[in-house]
Design an enzyme around this catalytic site. Structure first.
Site, PDB file in Angstrom:
ATOM      1  CE  LYS A 148      -3.973  -2.112   2.341  1.00  0.00           C
ATOM      2  NZ  LYS A 148      -4.787  -2.157   3.577  1.00  0.00           N
ATOM      3  CB  ALA A 168      -1.517   0.832   8.865  1.00  0.00           C
ATOM      4  CG  ASP A 169      -3.541  -4.919   5.799  1.00  0.00           C
ATOM      5  OD1 ASP A 169      -4.419  -4.467   5.043  1.00  0.00           O
ATOM      6  OD2 ASP A 169      -3.563  -6.074   6.247  1.00  0.00           O
ATOM      7  CB  THR A 170      -5.526  -4.227  11.064  1.00  0.00           C
ATOM      8  OG1 THR A 170      -4.935  -2.968  11.403  1.00  0.00           O
ATOM      9  CG2 THR A 170      -5.836  -4.993  12.339  1.00  0.00           C
ATOM     10  N   GLY A 182       0.622  -4.234  10.401  1.00  0.00           N
ATOM     11  CA  GLY A 182       1.859  -3.848   9.750  1.00  0.00           C
ATOM     12  C   GLY A 182       1.795  -2.352   9.486  1.00  0.00           C
TER      13      GLY A 182
END
Length: 209
Positions: free
Chosen positions: A56, A78-80, A115
């Site tokens: 991203k 960010a990625d969850t 992340g």
């Protein structure tokens, strides 16, 4: 490094914007970067969170540098990911998704991985991975049905939003609460500060965030 101190958030998540604002940071631009979030075969949840945040950030950075009036800035993504063991739960989009996720989480512990990826104005890439352990109470069917009817789960990793009604499901939490919401603030602010971004510039009364 650019003295403009511009911050681009590669996410359209209202939760992430609100969390940054909570820390006194106002993104100069929101540039959602859509990527294929399908896990790779046998990919570990923590690896998925790191990979997607990196993809991203890189996509947003590439989009910015392609603009004719591009001015260097910081790009944050960010990625969850929510997981039970190595099983990655989806971002719930249907009633069945939400009910299935809650049924799996009922009475069990799970982990939430986020992340974070930052690309500096000079093109340096920095990453962090944050893990929070969460245990839910046992959820009777009527409580699952009631929560599904609320609609709060829509688009949420693991089928719940801890900052809403689902906060009452949490028996125990070890780690960052804001990580579960979608952006671990301590680690995000530390990452930005470590690369020279003036995270406190908006803290003074009357100052622009």
């Amino acid at each position: 490094m650019s003295i403009l101190q511009k911050l681009v958030l590669a996410s359209g998540s209202p939760r992430r914007i609100e969390l940054l604002q909570q820390a006194g940071i106002e993104p100069d631009r929101v540039l959602p970067a859509d990527v294929d979030e399908t896990p790779l075969r046998a990919e570990h949840p923590r690896s998925l969170a790191k990979r997607l945040s990196k993809e991203k950030a890189e996509k947003a950075f590439a989009s910015l540098t392609a603009e004719t009036d591009y001015a260097p800035g910081f790009v944050l993504a960010a990625d969850t990911v929510v997981a039970v063991g190595r099983r990655i739960l989806p971002k719930a989009e249907t009633l069945d998704d939400a009910a299935n996720c809650l049924g799996l989480l009922s009475g069990r512990s799970h982990r939430v991985y986020s992340g974070i990826c930052l690309i500096t104005p000079g093109g340096k890439l920095r990453q962090r991975l944050v893990e929070t352990r969460v245990r839910f109470k046992r959820l009777p069917r009527e409580e699952i049905d009631a929560y599904v009817a609320s609609g709060e789960w829509r688009g949420k990793a693991g089928g719940y939003a801890v900052q809403g009604l689902a906060g009452a499901f949490v028996v125990k939490l070890v780690g960052s609460y804001t990580n579960i919401v979608g952006l671990p603030l301590y680690e995000t602010v530390a990452l930005l500060s470590g690369e020279g971004f003036k995270v406190h510039r908006g803290w003074q009364v009357g100052a622009r965030p």
